[in-house]
Motif scaffolding. Structure first.
Motif, PDB file in Angstrom:
ATOM      1  N   PHE A  79       2.332   5.125  -6.175  1.00  0.00           N
ATOM      2  CA  PHE A  79       1.686   4.132  -7.034  1.00  0.00           C
ATOM      3  C   PHE A  79       1.225   2.929  -6.225  1.00  0.00           C
ATOM      4  O   PHE A  79       0.140   2.395  -6.461  1.00  0.00           O
ATOM      5  N   VAL A  80       2.044   2.487  -5.291  1.00  0.00           N
ATOM      6  CA  VAL A  80       1.638   1.348  -4.456  1.00  0.00           C
ATOM      7  C   VAL A  80       0.381   1.713  -3.668  1.00  0.00           C
ATOM      8  O   VAL A  80      -0.599   0.960  -3.635  1.00  0.00           O
ATOM      9  N   ALA A  81       0.402   2.897  -3.025  1.00  0.00           N
ATOM     10  CA  ALA A  81      -0.737   3.294  -2.197  1.00  0.00           C
ATOM     11  C   ALA A  81      -2.004   3.443  -3.036  1.00  0.00           C
ATOM     12  O   ALA A  81      -3.087   2.978  -2.644  1.00  0.00           O
ATOM     13  N   GLN A  82      -1.896   4.039  -4.202  1.00  0.00           N
ATOM     14  CA  GLN A  82      -3.083   4.264  -5.033  1.00  0.00           C
ATOM     15  C   GLN A  82      -3.592   2.969  -5.640  1.00  0.00           C
ATOM     16  O   GLN A  82      -4.810   2.718  -5.664  1.00  0.00           O
ATOM     17  N   GLY A  83      -2.668   2.133  -6.126  1.00  0.00           N
ATOM     18  CA  GLY A  83      -3.090   0.876  -6.718  1.00  0.00           C
ATOM     19  C   GLY A  83      -3.766  -0.036  -5.716  1.00  0.00           C
ATOM     20  O   GLY A  83      -4.821  -0.629  -5.999  1.00  0.00           O
ATOM     21  N   LEU A  84      -3.197  -0.152  -4.506  1.00  0.00           N
ATOM     22  CA  LEU A  84      -3.790  -1.024  -3.499  1.00  0.00           C
ATOM     23  C   LEU A  84      -5.127  -0.477  -3.005  1.00  0.00           C
ATOM     24  O   LEU A  84      -6.003  -1.243  -2.603  1.00  0.00           O
ATOM     25  N   GLN A  85      -5.301   0.846  -3.013  1.00  0.00           N
ATOM     26  CA  GLN A  85      -6.607   1.396  -2.631  1.00  0.00           C
ATOM     27  C   GLN A  85      -7.685   0.990  -3.627  1.00  0.00           C
ATOM     28  O   GLN A  85      -8.832   0.771  -3.241  1.00  0.00           O
ATOM     29  N   LEU A  86      -7.306   0.883  -4.904  1.00  0.00           N
ATOM     30  CA  LEU A  86      -8.296   0.426  -5.895  1.00  0.00           C
ATOM     31  C   LEU A  86      -8.687  -1.021  -5.661  1.00  0.00           C
ATOM     32  O   LEU A  86      -9.792  -1.442  -6.028  1.00  0.00           O
ATOM     33  N   LEU A  87      -7.792  -1.788  -5.069  1.00  0.00           N
ATOM     34  CA  LEU A  87      -8.062  -3.205  -4.824  1.00  0.00           C
ATOM     35  C   LEU A  87      -8.700  -3.453  -3.464  1.00  0.00           C
ATOM     36  O   LEU A  87      -9.110  -4.574  -3.170  1.00  0.00           O
ATOM     37  N   ALA A  88      -8.741  -2.419  -2.606  1.00  0.00           N
ATOM     38  CA  ALA A  88      -9.212  -2.620  -1.239  1.00  0.00           C
ATOM     39  C   ALA A  88     -10.697  -2.950  -1.229  1.00  0.00           C
ATOM     40  O   ALA A  88     -11.499  -2.332  -1.935  1.00  0.00           O
ATOM     41  N   ALA A  89     -11.055  -3.951  -0.421  1.00  0.00           N
ATOM     42  CA  ALA A  89     -12.456  -4.351  -0.319  1.00  0.00           C
ATOM     43  C   ALA A  89     -13.238  -3.456   0.624  1.00  0.00           C
ATOM     44  O   ALA A  89     -14.471  -3.433   0.585  1.00  0.00           O
ATOM     45  N   VAL A  90     -12.544  -2.732   1.499  1.00  0.00           N
ATOM     46  CA  VAL A  90     -13.208  -1.886   2.500  1.00  0.00           C
ATOM     47  C   VAL A  90     -12.997  -0.430   2.126  1.00  0.00           C
ATOM     48  O   VAL A  90     -11.869   0.064   2.163  1.00  0.00           O
ATOM     49  N   PRO A  91     -14.047   0.288   1.734  1.00  0.00           N
ATOM     50  CA  PRO A  91     -13.889   1.695   1.329  1.00  0.00           C
ATOM     51  C   PRO A  91     -13.267   2.574   2.415  1.00  0.00           C
ATOM     52  O   PRO A  91     -12.597   3.553   2.113  1.00  0.00           O
ATOM     53  N   ALA A  92     -13.471   2.212   3.690  1.00  0.00           N
ATOM     54  CA  ALA A  92     -12.963   3.046   4.777  1.00  0.00           C
ATOM     55  C   ALA A  92     -11.445   3.085   4.826  1.00  0.00           C
ATOM     56  O   ALA A  92     -10.861   3.907   5.539  1.00  0.00           O
ATOM     57  N   THR A  93     -10.778   2.177   4.104  1.00  0.00           N
ATOM     58  CA  THR A  93      -9.309   2.210   4.104  1.00  0.00           C
ATOM     59  C   THR A  93      -8.761   3.305   3.209  1.00  0.00           C
ATOM     60  O   THR A  93      -7.569   3.607   3.270  1.00  0.00           O
ATOM     61  N   ARG A  94      -9.592   3.877   2.357  1.00  0.00           N
ATOM     62  CA  ARG A  94      -9.097   4.892   1.432  1.00  0.00           C
ATOM     63  C   ARG A  94      -8.898   6.238   2.131  1.00  0.00           C
ATOM     64  O   ARG A  94      -9.611   6.584   3.071  1.00  0.00           O
ATOM     65  N   SER A  95      -7.935   7.012   1.624  1.00  0.00           N
ATOM     66  CA  SER A  95      -7.699   8.367   2.117  1.00  0.00           C
ATOM     67  C   SER A  95      -6.906   9.122   1.061  1.00  0.00           C
ATOM     68  O   SER A  95      -6.035   8.554   0.406  1.00  0.00           O
ATOM     69  N   PRO A  96      -7.182  10.421   0.859  1.00  0.00           N
ATOM     70  CA  PRO A  96      -6.342  11.190  -0.066  1.00  0.00           C
ATOM     71  C   PRO A  96      -4.886  11.253   0.370  1.00  0.00           C
ATOM     72  O   PRO A  96      -3.987  11.386  -0.460  1.00  0.00           O
ATOM     73  N   THR A 111      -1.438   9.810   1.382  1.00  0.00           N
ATOM     74  CA  THR A 111      -0.725   8.553   1.137  1.00  0.00           C
ATOM     75  C   THR A 111      -0.405   7.850   2.443  1.00  0.00           C
ATOM     76  O   THR A 111      -0.649   6.639   2.591  1.00  0.00           O
ATOM     77  N   ARG A 112       0.142   8.570   3.402  1.00  0.00           N
ATOM     78  CA  ARG A 112       0.550   7.945   4.665  1.00  0.00           C
ATOM     79  C   ARG A 112      -0.654   7.397   5.418  1.00  0.00           C
ATOM     80  O   ARG A 112      -0.604   6.312   6.005  1.00  0.00           O
ATOM     81  N   LEU A 113      -1.764   8.137   5.421  1.00  0.00           N
ATOM     82  CA  LEU A 113      -2.944   7.666   6.134  1.00  0.00           C
ATOM     83  C   LEU A 113      -3.574   6.477   5.428  1.00  0.00           C
ATOM     84  O   LEU A 113      -4.036   5.522   6.081  1.00  0.00           O
ATOM     85  N   ALA A 114      -3.562   6.472   4.104  1.00  0.00           N
ATOM     86  CA  ALA A 114      -4.100   5.329   3.368  1.00  0.00           C
ATOM     87  C   ALA A 114      -3.296   4.068   3.657  1.00  0.00           C
ATOM     88  O   ALA A 114      -3.863   2.981   3.870  1.00  0.00           O
ATOM     89  N   LEU A 115      -1.967   4.191   3.676  1.00  0.00           N
ATOM     90  CA  LEU A 115      -1.121   3.035   3.988  1.00  0.00           C
ATOM     91  C   LEU A 115      -1.405   2.505   5.391  1.00  0.00           C
ATOM     92  O   LEU A 115      -1.476   1.283   5.620  1.00  0.00           O
TER      93      LEU A 115
END
Length: 1019
Positions: free
Chosen positions: A905-922, A924-928
Motif C-alpha cells: 500500500f505504501v509503494a502503490q500510494g506513493l507512486q500515485l503521488l510521484a511527480a516523476v513517472p519514471a519512478t513507477r514500476s510494477p 514493489t522493491r524496484l518502485a521503492l
C-alpha cells in the motif's frame, strides 16, 4: 562432405584423358601394407591385362597408384574384384577422386527414368552399387573421408537406389491398372506408399555391407474404393525386395530386412497406416520406441511418411520421464550377452596387466563380435538411445538420430560427463572402422574379429597397425572403458532385496533401527505388509515388487531420518497407491537417488505439496529437473512455446500445458524447500511461465475463434496482468489478476468478417465487434481455468477490470481510457501501478501501455488537497480491510499489521503521488528504490520497506508451499525447520520475534507516510 544431386544423363563411366594422373585427393592418403603379397601381385597383373583389353592406359603405372593397388589386392579380395571388373570406372576413380565419382553415381540414380524396363533398372542399380562401393571403400581405407562422410555416402547410395526402384514400381502399377496415380510424371507424390528407413540407414550411419532395415507402409485414404489395394502394395513390396536383393551377373544392390515392421509374424510385408498406428499405440514395446528414434522416410510418398511419424510421435517421445526404458534395454542387452559371449571372460573385470599384454589382449579379442559383444558398438548405441528416450520427450534438442550426434547433445545437456562422451565416441569410431575393414574383405555382413592369431595379424595390417598385439591392447583398453560406462548407465541400483513385514521376526528391530518410535512400529508394519501383497495396483507385477524390495533399505533409511517417520511413510504409501505404472515410478527412484530425498523432503515438510503430489503424479517430472539456472526456465518455456505452436485447438494443448505448469511449479517449490533458489528468482520463473502460457493460449484461442466466427478487420485483444503476476512476484497458488482489453477501428463496430461457410453449409451468425471480443475473452479465460487431471492451469481473478465484477469481461481501449479519466477509484489506480501488458499484438500493446501511463499521470500529485485525498483513501481502505478481514494469526503474512499489504500500500500510494513517472514500476522493491533515488521518499524508509517486502514474500511463499492457501494456526515441526533454515534463526520463537520486529518497523513507516484518518486534513 555433403553429397548433392546433379541433373544430366545417366553415366557411370566417364571418358579417360589420354595421359591420366592420380587425383590429388589420393596423394596424401596412407595405405595399409598388403597382408597377402601374392594377392597384391596378382591384382597388379590382372589390372594391367584388363586395361590392355579395354585399350586404356595402364593404371598400375600411374605414379603413386602402386600402394593403393597393393592395399586392395593384399587385404580385400572383394574390392580387388570390383576394381578388375569395372576397369574404366576404376581408372576414372583414380583420376577424378572419390567425391566426384560418388556424386556422379548418386546423380545417375536420381535421374533413372521410372519407365525403363525392369531388367535395365536392375542392371543399372547393381552397376551403381558396385562402382560406389569401390569409391567409398577407397576413401575410407586411405583416410580421405571421415567416418561420418563414409556412412553418409553409403546411406545416400541406398536411399537413392530405393527411390529409383519405388518410382519404377509405382509407375508400373499405374500403367497396369492396379493403382491410379494422380501424377504419373511424379509417381511418388500423393501415392500414399512410403518406405521408412530404420536403424543405421534411418540415421544415415549405414555400414559397409549392412542390410537395410525398412518398414513399408501405405495410406489407404489416398486410394478410396480400391479393394485390391493391400494386395497391390504387398506385391510391390515383394517386387522391391527382388529389385534390391536378387543376385545376378551384376551382383545385388542391398539386402532388405522387413522384420522391424509392427508384429512381423502376423502382418503382411506392407502395413496400412491405421493398422500400424493402432499397433504402436496399444502394443508398442521399448525396443520399437528405440528403433523409431531413427525412422526416416526415404522413398515413395515422403510427405505421407512424415505425417505417419508425426502421428506416432507421442509413442516414441513420451512427455513424462520414463526410466523404466533403461531396464528394458538392459534386459535386451543381457540377452545379447548371454547369446554372444558364452565362454568370454567379463571384459569389465579384466586386470590391467592382461590388457597391456599383447598376446593376452589378442587372445581375448579373437572371435569377438565388435557390434554385439562386450564393449561393442551396440552398447554405445544403447547408452545414447536410452538417455534420449528418457529425456527426449521433454527436451527435443536431444533428438539426434546419429549416435555421435546424440552423444554430443547429451554431453551439452549435462546428461553425460564430457569424459564419458569422449570415450564412447572414440570406441564407436574405432569399432565402426574395424567393422568396415572386416566387411570389405569379402562383402560379408560380419561383425566378428578373426578367430585365429594369423587372421588377426592380417586384420591388424588392414587397420594400419604395425604390431598386431599393440592394436589388440589399444582396442581392448578403449572397449573396457566403454563397457564400464555402459555398466554405470544400466547397473541395477539399490542394495540386497529386503522385506519388512509382520511375519519377519526382525521387522520391529529393523524399523526401530531406521528411527521409528516404538508406538509407531505396528502401524508401519501394516503399511509394509500391504506392499508385500497384491493390494496396490502399482505393485501387482513381479518386476514392480522386485524393484521395491531393492529400494526398501534406501526408502526406509530416508523415511526414518525424518522427524515424523510414520507420517512420511503414510504419505509415501498414498503416493504409491495412486501410481498407475509402478515399474516406471520405482525405476525413476532407482535411477535417481536424489529424487528419493526430494520426495521425502516434500512428504515431511510440505503436507499440502505432498497431497498434491499424490494426486498429480506428473509433478514428479519437475522434481527430476536438477538444473536450477536460467537454462531450466528456458527449457520449460520453450516446451510451452513448441507445444502451442503445433496445436490446432486449445483442447489439444491444454493437457500438455497443465503437466508442464505443474512440473515447473514442483521444480520451483522443491528448490525453495531445499534453499537452492531465492524467492525473487522463483517468483520471476513462475511469472515467466505464466506469461508464456498466456501468450500461447491467446494465440491458439484467437485462431480457433477466427475459424468459428471470422475476424474483425484491424481489431485485436490484449491481456494485462495485475497484482503479483503484473509485478513478476507470483507465489505458489497465486491467482492471475487479469484485465482483457480490445480495440478495433471506429467503423468496424458491426463489420465482423464471417468465417468460411462450414461443411454443413450453414454460415455462422454475424456478431458485433464488442460481442466478438467478449466471447473471445470468455474462451481465453475458460481455457486458463478449465479443470483437468492436474487441476486448472491457473485460477483467474478479473475483479480489477473497470467496473469490477459488474462490468463486461473484456473492455474496449476507449472505454478503459474513459473509465480511468472519469470514474476510477483510488484503489483501482493503485492496482494499475502493477499493470503489465503480457500478450497481444505490438500495436495494441503499445497503445495500452500508453493508456495505463496516462491514467497514472493524471494522478493527484499537483495539488495538496488531491494528495491528501489519496492518502485518506489508502488509509481508509487499509482500515476497512483490517476490520472486515482481520489477520487470523501471526502466520497471516499478507493481512497482519505491518505485513506485506502495508508494504505494498505504501509503494502503490506513493507512486500515485510521484511527480516523476519514471519512478513507477510494477515491482514493489524496484518502485521503492526509484522513489528513494528521485527524492520522493526517505532512503532509510525505502530500504527498510524493501527488506520487509522480500522478507514477507519469502515467508509467505514458503508457507504456501507447506500449507497451501489456507493460513495455518501452527506450523508442523518439520516445516518449521525449513523456515528457520531459510532465515538462519535457531528456532520458531526466534523467527516469531523477528517477524514482530519487522511488522513494528513497517507499521511505524506506514503510520508516518500514510497518517491515520483523524490526522489527515480533509481535501
Amino acid at each position: 562432405m555433403a553429397f548433392q544431386s546433379f541433373t544430366g544423363p545417366l553415366s557411370m563411366d566417364q571418358p579417360i584423358p589420354p595421359s591420366p594422373v592420380l587425383h590429388p585427393s589420393w596423394q596424401g592418403c596412407t595405405w595399409p601394407l598388403p597382408a597377402d603379397g601374392r594377392g597384391a601381385a596378382i591384382l597388379h597383373e590382372h589390372l594391367a591385362a584388363a586395361c590392355a583389353r579395354a585399350g586404356l592406359p595402364d593404371v598400375t603405372t600411374l605414379p603413386g597408384a602402386a600402394p593403393l593397388i597393393d592395399a586392395l589386392g593384399g587385404n580385400a579380395p572383394y574390392l580387388a574384384d570390383l576394381a578388375q571388373r569395372d576397369i574404366t570406372a576404376f581408372l576414372a576413380l583414380l583420376t577424378e577422386g572419390a567425391e566426384s565419382c560418388t556424386r556422379r553415381i548418386l546423380d545417375g540414380l536420381e535421374a533413372l527414368p521410372p519407365a525403363m524396363p525392369r531388367a535395365r533398372i536392375m542392371a543399372d542399380l547393381r552397376i551403381a552399387k558396385r562402382q560406389a562401393a569401390l569409391a567409398i571403400a577407397l576413401a575410407d581405407i586411405g583416410g580421405a573421408w571421415t567416418l561420418e562422410q563414409v556412412t553418409l555416402a553409403l546411406s545416400e547410395l541406398a536411399e537413392n537406389a530405393l527411390g529409383a526402384a519405388v518410382r519404377h514400381l509405382l509407375l508400373h502399377a499405374h500403367e497396369t491398372g492396379r493403382l491410379r496415380l494422380r501424377n504419373p510424371e511424379n509417381p511418388c507424390r500423393g501415392s500414399g506408399f512410403v518406405v521408412l528407413a530404420m536403424g543405421k540407414l534411418g540415421a544415415r550411419e549405414l555400414n559397409y555391407s549392412s542390410d537395410i532395415d525398412l518398414i513399408v507402409l501405405y495410406d489407404p485414404d489416398r486410394h478410396p474404393g480400391n479393394e485390391g489395394l493391400r494386395h497391390t502394395f504387398v506385391r510391390m513390396t515383394s517386387d522391391l525386395v527382388t529389385l534390391m536383393e536378387a543376385r545376378d551377373a551384376n551382383g545385388y544392390v542391398f539386402r532388405m530386412d522387413l522384420r522391424l515392421r509392427p508384429d512381423p509374424s502376423a502382418t503382411p510385408a506392407a502395413v496400412s497406416f491405421p493398422a500400424a498406428i493402432q499397433y504402436y499405440e496399444s502394443m508398442g514395446r521399448t525396443w520399437e520406441r528405440a528403433a523409431m528414434t531413427k525412422a526416416r522416410p526415404v522413398a515413395g510418398d515422403i510427405t505421407a511418411g512424415r505425417r505417419f511419424l508425426k502421428s506416432i510421435h507421442p509413442f516414441v517421445w513420451r512427455r513424462h520421464l520414463d526410466f523404466a526404458v533403461i531396464d528394458d534395454l538392459h534386459d535386451m542387452k543381457a540377452r545379447i550377452d548371454r547369446h554372444r559371449n558364452a565362454g568370454h571372460a567379463d571384459l569389465d573385470s579384466l586386470p590391467p596387466e592382461r590388457i597391456r599384454d599383447p598376446a593376452a589382449a589378442t587372445a581375448w579379442l579373437l572371435g569377438q563380435n565388435v557390434k554385439l559383444g562386450q564393449g561393442g558398438i551396440r552398447e554405445v548405441e544403447f547408452v545414447a538411445q536410452a538417455l534420449q528416450l528418457v529425456w527426449g520427450g521433454r527436451r527435443p534438442e536431444l533428438r539426434d538420430p546419429t549416435t555421435l550426434g546424440a552423444l554430443r547433445r547429451l554431453r551439452r545437456a549435462g546428461l553425460l560427463e564430457r569424459a564419458q562422451s569422449a570415450i564412447l565416441a572414440r570406441n564407436y569410431r574405432m569399432l565402426r572402422q574395424a567393422e568396415h575393414r572386416l566387411q570389405m574383405r569379402m562383402d560379408h555382413q560380419t561383425h566378428s574379429l578373426p578367430d585365429t592369431v594369423d587372421g588377426f595379424a592380417r586384420f591388424a595390417t588392414f587397420m594400419l597397425a604395425a604390431v598386431p598385439g599393440e592394436l589388440a591392447s589399444g582396442m581392448l583398453a578403449v572397449m573396457q572403458r566403454s563397457r564400464r560406462i555402459f555398466d554405470q548407465q544400466f547397473a541395477e541400483g539399490g542394495t540386497e532385496d529386503q522385506t519388512i513385514a509382520p511375519e519377519d521376526a526382525d521387522a520391529a528391530d529393523r524399523l526401530r533401527g531406521h528411527g521409528f518410535a516404538a508406538g509407531d512400529i505396528n502401524d508401519a508394519l501394516v503399511i509394509l505388509n500391504r506392499w508385500e501383497g497384491n493390494r496396490l495396483r502399482a505393485l501387482r507385477s513381479d518386476r514392480a515388487r522386485k524393484l521395491l524390495r531393492r529400494l526398501l533399505p534406501t526408502l526406509m533409511a530416508e523415511i526414518g531420518s525424518r522427524q515424523q517417520p510414520l507420517a512420511v511413510l503414510r504419505r509415501f504409501d498414498a503416493l504409491l497407491e495412486r501410481q498407475w505404472a509402478g515399474v516406471q515410478f520405482l525405476s525413476l527412484l532407482e535411477r535417481n537417488p536424489v529424487l528419493i530425498h526430494r520426495i521425502m523432503t516434500v512428504l515431511d515438510c510440505a503436507p499440502f505439496l505432498a497431497d498434491h503430489l499424490a494426486q498429480t503424479p506428473s509433478a514428479l517430472d519437475g522434481l527430476l529437473d536438477m538444473e536450477d539456472g536460467p537454462g531450466a526456465l528456458g527449457t520449460a518455456t520453450a516446451l510451452v512455446r513448441r507445444h502451442v505452436a503445433g496445436a490446432g485447438t486449445a483442447e489439444q494443448v491444454l493437457p500438455v500445458l497443465r503437466g508442464l505448469v505443474c512440473g515447473e511449479e514442483f521444480r520451483l517449490s522443491v528448490a525453495r524447500l531445499e534453499h537452492r533458489m531465492g524467492e525473487d528468482r522463483a517468483a520471476r520463473a513462475r511469472t515467466a511461465m505464466a506469461d508464456t502460457v498466456m501468450r500461447g493460449l491467446l494465440a491458439v484461442v484467437t485462431r480457433e475463434h477466427r475459424r468459428r466466427h471470422g475476424s474483425v478487420p484491424g481489431g485485436a485483444m490484449a491481456v494485462v496482468a495485475l497484482g503479483k503476476a503484473g509485478s513478476h512476484e507470483m507465489m505458489p497458488c497465486s491467482d492471475l489478476d487479469l484485465m482483457l482489453v480490445f480495440d478495433h477501428p471506429d467503423d468496424a463496430g458491426e463489420s465482423v468478417v464471417p468465417a468460411s461457410v462450414p461443411a454443413d453449409g450453414i454460415p455462422p451468425r454475424p456478431l458485433s465487434a464488442g460481442t466478438y471480443y467478449v466471447r473471445l475473452a470468455h474462451a481465453f479465460v475458460a481455457a486458463l481455468t478449465a479443470p483437468g487431471r492436474e487441476g486448472p492451469l491457473y485460477e483467474v481473478d478479473m475483479r480489477l477490470r473497470p467496473s469490477g465484477s459488474k462490468g463486461p469481461v473484456a473492455v474496449s481501449l476507449s472505454a478503459f481510457r474513459r473509465y480511468h479519466a472519469e470514474s476510477a477509484w483510488t484503489w483501482e489506480r493503485m492496482a494499475l501501478t502493477r499493470a503489465r501488458v503480457v500478450a497481444g499484438p505490438p500495436r495494441l500493446a503499445g497503445a495500452l501501455r500508453a493508456a495505463i501511463a496516462h491514467a497514472l499521470d493524471e494522478g493527484p500529485h499537483a495539488t495538496a488537497p488531491a494528495r491528501a485525498r489519496v492518502l485518506h483513501d489508502v488509509r481508509h481502505m487499509r482500515e476497512r480491510l483490517a476490520r472486515e478481514r482481520p489477520a487470523s494469526g501471526p502466520w497471516d503474512i499478507k493481512r497482519r499489521r505491518g505485513g506485506l499489504m502495508d508494504v505494498e500500500f505504501v509503494a502503490q500510494g506513493l507512486q500515485l503521488l510521484a511527480a516523476v513517472p519514471a519512478t513507477r514500476s510494477p515491482s514493489t522493491r524496484l518502485a521503492l528504490l526509484r522513489m528513494a533515488r528521485a527524492g520522493e521518499m526517505d532512503a532509510h524508509d525505502a530500504g527498510m520497506l524493501r527488506r520487509a517486502d522480500l522478507f514477507w514474500r519469502t515467508l509467505q511463499g514458503l508457507i504456501r508451499i507447506i500449507c497451501g492457501r489456507d493460513i495455518p494456526e501452527t506450523i508442523p515441526a518439520a516445516s518449521l525447520e525449513i523456515l528457520t533454515g531459510e532465515f538462519n534463526v535457531p528456532d520458531a520463537a526466534a523467527l516469531l520475534r523477528r517477524m514482530d520486529r519487522m511488522a513494528a518497523a513497517v507499521t511505524a513507516i506506514f503510520d508516518r507516510l500514510v497518517p491515520p484518518i483523524a490526522d489527515t486534513p480533509e481535501p
